[in-house]
Design a protein around this motif. Structure first.
Motif, PDB file in Angstrom:
ATOM      1  N   ARG A   1       0.099  14.826  15.045  1.00 52.65           N
ATOM      2  CA  ARG A   1      -0.519  13.392  14.555  1.00 52.65           C
ATOM      3  C   ARG A   1       0.559  12.382  14.442  1.00 52.65           C
ATOM      4  N   VAL A   2      -0.131  11.100  14.739  1.00 52.41           N
ATOM      5  CA  VAL A   2       0.737   9.835  15.039  1.00 52.41           C
ATOM      6  C   VAL A   2       0.934   9.430  13.316  1.00 52.41           C
ATOM      7  N   ARG A   3       2.357   9.520  12.675  1.00 53.49           N
ATOM      8  CA  ARG A   3       2.088   9.050  11.144  1.00 53.49           C
ATOM      9  C   ARG A   3       2.850   7.871  11.118  1.00 53.49           C
ATOM     10  N   ALA A   4       3.354   7.018  12.080  1.00 51.26           N
ATOM     11  CA  ALA A   4       3.852   5.867  11.917  1.00 51.26           C
ATOM     12  C   ALA A   4       3.597   5.055  13.332  1.00 51.26           C
ATOM     13  N   ALA A   5       4.056   3.742  13.411  1.00 51.60           N
ATOM     14  CA  ALA A   5       4.208   3.058  14.514  1.00 51.60           C
ATOM     15  C   ALA A   5       5.602   3.080  14.979  1.00 51.60           C
TER      16      ALA A   5
ATOM     17  N   SER B   1       3.544  13.078   2.156  1.00 52.05           N
ATOM     18  CA  SER B   1       2.773  12.271   1.219  1.00 52.05           C
ATOM     19  C   SER B   1       1.505  12.034   1.667  1.00 52.05           C
ATOM     20  N   PRO B   2       0.451  12.149   0.907  1.00 51.04           N
ATOM     21  CA  PRO B   2      -1.006  11.941   1.237  1.00 51.04           C
ATOM     22  C   PRO B   2      -1.300  10.415   1.355  1.00 51.04           C
ATOM     23  N   LYS B   3      -0.171   9.815   1.044  1.00 50.90           N
ATOM     24  CA  LYS B   3      -0.117   8.186   1.032  1.00 50.90           C
ATOM     25  C   LYS B   3      -0.125   7.766   2.069  1.00 50.90           C
ATOM     26  N   VAL B   4       0.771   8.383   3.212  1.00 51.04           N
ATOM     27  CA  VAL B   4       1.044   7.933   4.367  1.00 51.04           C
ATOM     28  C   VAL B   4      -0.320   7.966   5.574  1.00 51.04           C
ATOM     29  N   VAL B   5      -0.573   6.668   6.083  1.00 51.86           N
ATOM     30  CA  VAL B   5      -1.701   6.539   6.892  1.00 51.86           C
ATOM     31  C   VAL B   5      -1.652   7.360   8.167  1.00 51.86           C
ATOM     32  N   ASP B   6      -2.515   8.007   8.621  1.00 52.38           N
ATOM     33  CA  ASP B   6      -2.711   8.501   9.975  1.00 52.38           C
ATOM     34  C   ASP B   6      -3.026   7.249  11.013  1.00 52.38           C
ATOM     35  N   LEU B   7      -2.252   7.003  11.791  1.00 47.40           N
ATOM     36  CA  LEU B   7      -2.308   5.982  12.840  1.00 47.40           C
ATOM     37  C   LEU B   7      -2.643   6.612  14.228  1.00 47.40           C
TER      38      LEU B   7
ATOM     39  N   LYS C   1      14.066   4.378  -1.819  1.00 46.55           N
ATOM     40  CA  LYS C   1      13.331   3.345  -2.499  1.00 46.55           C
ATOM     41  C   LYS C   1      11.809   3.758  -2.469  1.00 46.55           C
ATOM     42  N   VAL C   2      11.340   4.212  -1.184  1.00 48.94           N
ATOM     43  CA  VAL C   2      10.038   4.428  -0.835  1.00 48.94           C
ATOM     44  C   VAL C   2       9.619   5.626  -1.561  1.00 48.94           C
ATOM     45  N   THR C   3      10.468   6.778  -1.534  1.00 49.81           N
ATOM     46  CA  THR C   3      10.024   7.941  -2.460  1.00 49.81           C
ATOM     47  C   THR C   3       9.852   7.706  -3.761  1.00 49.81           C
ATOM     48  N   ALA C   4      10.760   6.811  -4.298  1.00 47.01           N
ATOM     49  CA  ALA C   4      10.554   6.480  -5.834  1.00 47.01           C
ATOM     50  C   ALA C   4       9.215   5.578  -6.036  1.00 47.01           C
ATOM     51  N   ALA C   5       8.993   4.855  -5.020  1.00 47.14           N
ATOM     52  CA  ALA C   5       7.781   3.984  -5.043  1.00 47.14           C
ATOM     53  C   ALA C   5       6.562   4.856  -5.084  1.00 47.14           C
ATOM     54  N   LEU C   6       6.620   5.780  -4.094  1.00 44.90           N
ATOM     55  CA  LEU C   6       5.363   6.694  -4.196  1.00 44.90           C
ATOM     56  C   LEU C   6       5.364   7.596  -5.328  1.00 44.90           C
ATOM     57  N   ALA C   7       6.331   7.767  -6.076  1.00 47.47           N
ATOM     58  CA  ALA C   7       6.332   8.547  -7.309  1.00 47.47           C
ATOM     59  C   ALA C   7       5.501   7.900  -8.410  1.00 47.47           C
ATOM     60  N   SER C   8       5.933   6.372  -8.488  1.00 44.40           N
ATOM     61  CA  SER C   8       5.534   5.508  -9.371  1.00 44.40           C
ATOM     62  C   SER C   8       4.157   5.163  -9.221  1.00 44.40           C
TER      63      SER C   8
ATOM     64  N   ALA D   1       3.089   3.220   7.631  1.00 50.72           N
ATOM     65  CA  ALA D   1       2.067   2.695   6.721  1.00 50.72           C
ATOM     66  C   ALA D   1       1.548   3.399   5.775  1.00 50.72           C
ATOM     67  N   PHE D   2       1.089   2.877   4.433  1.00 53.40           N
ATOM     68  CA  PHE D   2       0.654   3.555   3.370  1.00 53.40           C
ATOM     69  C   PHE D   2      -0.460   3.060   2.852  1.00 53.40           C
ATOM     70  N   ASP D   3      -1.322   3.760   2.023  1.00 48.58           N
ATOM     71  CA  ASP D   3      -2.795   3.678   1.766  1.00 48.58           C
ATOM     72  C   ASP D   3      -2.657   3.101   0.398  1.00 48.58           C
ATOM     73  N   ASN D   4      -3.007   1.732   0.502  1.00 49.07           N
ATOM     74  CA  ASN D   4      -3.269   1.051  -0.637  1.00 49.07           C
ATOM     75  C   ASN D   4      -4.704   0.283  -0.540  1.00 49.07           C
ATOM     76  N   GLY D   5      -5.700   1.364  -0.291  1.00 52.98           N
ATOM     77  CA  GLY D   5      -7.307   0.961  -0.236  1.00 52.98           C
ATOM     78  C   GLY D   5      -7.638   0.640   1.124  1.00 52.98           C
ATOM     79  N   PRO D   6      -8.887   0.582   1.455  1.00 46.51           N
ATOM     80  CA  PRO D   6      -9.385   0.303   2.894  1.00 46.51           C
ATOM     81  C   PRO D   6      -9.105  -1.006   3.465  1.00 46.51           C
ATOM     82  N   ALA D   7      -9.378  -1.927   2.642  1.00 43.63           N
ATOM     83  CA  ALA D   7      -9.211  -3.261   3.155  1.00 43.63           C
ATOM     84  C   ALA D   7      -7.631  -3.629   3.542  1.00 43.63           C
ATOM     85  N   ARG D   8      -6.754  -3.101   2.794  1.00 38.85           N
ATOM     86  CA  ARG D   8      -5.410  -3.377   2.891  1.00 38.85           C
ATOM     87  C   ARG D   8      -4.786  -2.331   4.138  1.00 38.85           C
ATOM     88  N   VAL D   9      -5.304  -0.893   4.286  1.00 36.56           N
ATOM     89  CA  VAL D   9      -5.300  -0.365   5.539  1.00 36.56           C
ATOM     90  C   VAL D   9      -5.750  -1.079   6.606  1.00 36.56           C
TER      91      VAL D   9
END
Length: 432
Positions: A145-149, A112-118, A85-92, A317-325
């Motif tokens: 690098r820590v790529r998730a919690a 994916s570059p959309k994964v937030v570095d935590l 699901k996430v793979t498809a969502a990132l593609a879309s 976590a995924f990057d949907n802009g600074p406020a949401r990150v």
């Protein structure tokens, strides 16, 4: 209470395409706090039943204490189907802010570059990073690098049916026992006319089948990937481990569960027709509810040294802009803290993420009330995790086929490992 593996793996395959379409249509409508309102983040939690209730309660409390952040826990997809699901969502281009990702899938998603570095988030959090258990730290770290919690922590140990041991006049196993002890005990406990098996092993060829083999490989000095990064690291040690599996199959002392999720195997144990089962702390509530008089012992080994595996899962976590990150970082930092972690652990069947959680009175009370829980927690001291390597899914698939072939008597350990090495080595050579 459904088992953790049932919660995470049951029933998703047949609805994957439909769920993906509805999920992608549903997301993308969350806001980033424009106009001074609360920032809304979307969380695909992947849970059902008790896990879902636990995360809902925690989110409700977070929103009471953080009115500037709203967490939308929608999605309607079980964790077993989350990678697709996430793979498809990132593609879309329409993806959540947080998703529950299995640790073994993190390396693939983290490309994916959309994964937030935590890294900065977890290492500057209220709970020092070095107080988290080693497996929890390792499971979320990719290339330094820590790529998730860390989301959920477990370990494998062996649960024994005390009544069946007593009926056969067998002493209960103790720490330091060996795999030879295990196979001998399984043979002695088996009563084929009565439908009693010494032990069980998942036989669907999935990750449940595979991850039980890794402690055997590590104990023998092998590894998942060799040091050169181009070959598997268990070509010889894997044969030795599969010889133990083959011995169980030859003795007909093992119940082979052909379905994903291992639910049938656990039902055999819960019904009093299996002497030993390797499992995690998520299974203890079911065992207690079934009124099985049980004993928990660490995994056996070849060397006598304690070793086990932990299969942590993650909040990615995924990057949907600074406020949401920023809101996502705040929420995940809060969620990992001991006061919240202990509630999640008790309700969702996790072990404490950190030693700080382990020291809380609530967890101490839980260990007093639950026989064997301390064995699983202590096992974290020597637990290892599967590597965060992008080729791991292909390695796992190849080894799963090998284990199943040996369990069903279709391949010798050497033949099965030869075929496994050919497939897995080819996957390791693919540039990533």
């Amino acid at each position: 209470m459904p088992s953790r593996r049932t919660l995470l793996r049951a029933g998703a395959a047949g609805t994957a395409a439909t769920a993906a379409q509805s999920l992608l249509a549903a997301c993308g409508g969350t806001s980033g706090g424009a106009g001074g309102g609360p920032v809304t983040i979307e969380m695909w939690h992947g849970q059902t039943d008790t896990g879902k209730a636990a995360i809902q309660a925690l989110v409700a409390e977070f929103q009471r204490t953080h009115p500037d952040i709203r967490v939308d826990i929608g999605g309607g997809v079980l964790s077993d189907a989350m990678l697709q699901k996430v793979t498809a969502a990132l593609a879309s281009g329409s993806y959540p802010d947080i998703a529950y990702i299995f640790g073994s899938d993190l390396a693939s998603i983290a490309r994916s570059p959309k994964v937030v570095d935590l890294t900065g988030t977890v290492r500057s959090g209220p709970t020092p990073w070095d107080r988290f258990w080693g497996p929890a730290r390792a499971a979320v770290t990719v290339n330094g690098r820590v790529r998730a919690a860390p989301a959920l922590l477990d370990s494998l140990a062996v649960v024994c049916n005390k009544k069946l041991f007593a009926a056969k006049g067998r002493d209960l196993p103790q720490p330091g026992w060996t795999w030879q002890d295990f196979t001998d005990t399984a043979r002695a406990l088996t009563d084929t006319p009565a439908g009693v098996f010494g032990t069980g092993w998942p036989g669907a060829g999935d990750e449940d089948t595979v991850w039980r083999v890794w402690p055997m490989v590590w104990d023998l000095g092998g590894d998942v990937v060799a040091g050169d990064g181009k070959h598997i690291g268990f070509r010889d040690t894997g044969v030795k481990a599969l010889e133990t599996v083959a011995a169980l199959a030859r003795d007909r002392s093992v119940y082979i569960d052909p379905k994903p999720g291992s639910e049938q195997m656990y039902q055999v144990f819960l019904s009093g027709r299996m002497g030993m089962v390797a499992t995690g702390p998520w299974q203890l509530p079911d065992i207690v509810q079934a009124k099985v008089d049980y004993h928990v012992v660490p995994l056996p080994s070849y060397s006598g040294r304690p070793i086990t595996i932990s299969g942590p899962d993650t909040w990615t976590a995924f990057d949907n802009g600074p406020a949401r990150v920023a809101a996502t970082r705040t929420f995940l930092t809060w969620l990992m803290q001991p006061a919240q972690d202990v509630r999640w652990d008790i309700q969702a069947g996790s072990l404490p993420l950190s030693r700080a959680t382990q020291a809380l009175p609530q967890w101490t009370a839980q260990t007093r009330e639950t026989t064997g829980l301390t064995v699983f927690t202590k096992a974290l001291e020597t637990a290892r995790v599967r590597p965060n390597h992008a080729a791991y899914p292909q390695i796992s698939e190849a080894l799963g086929q090998a284990v199943t072939g040996v369990l069903l008597g279709r391949r010798t350990p050497a033949q099965a490992l030869h075929d496994c090495a050919r497939q897995a080595d080819a996957a390791l050579l693919i540039p990533r």
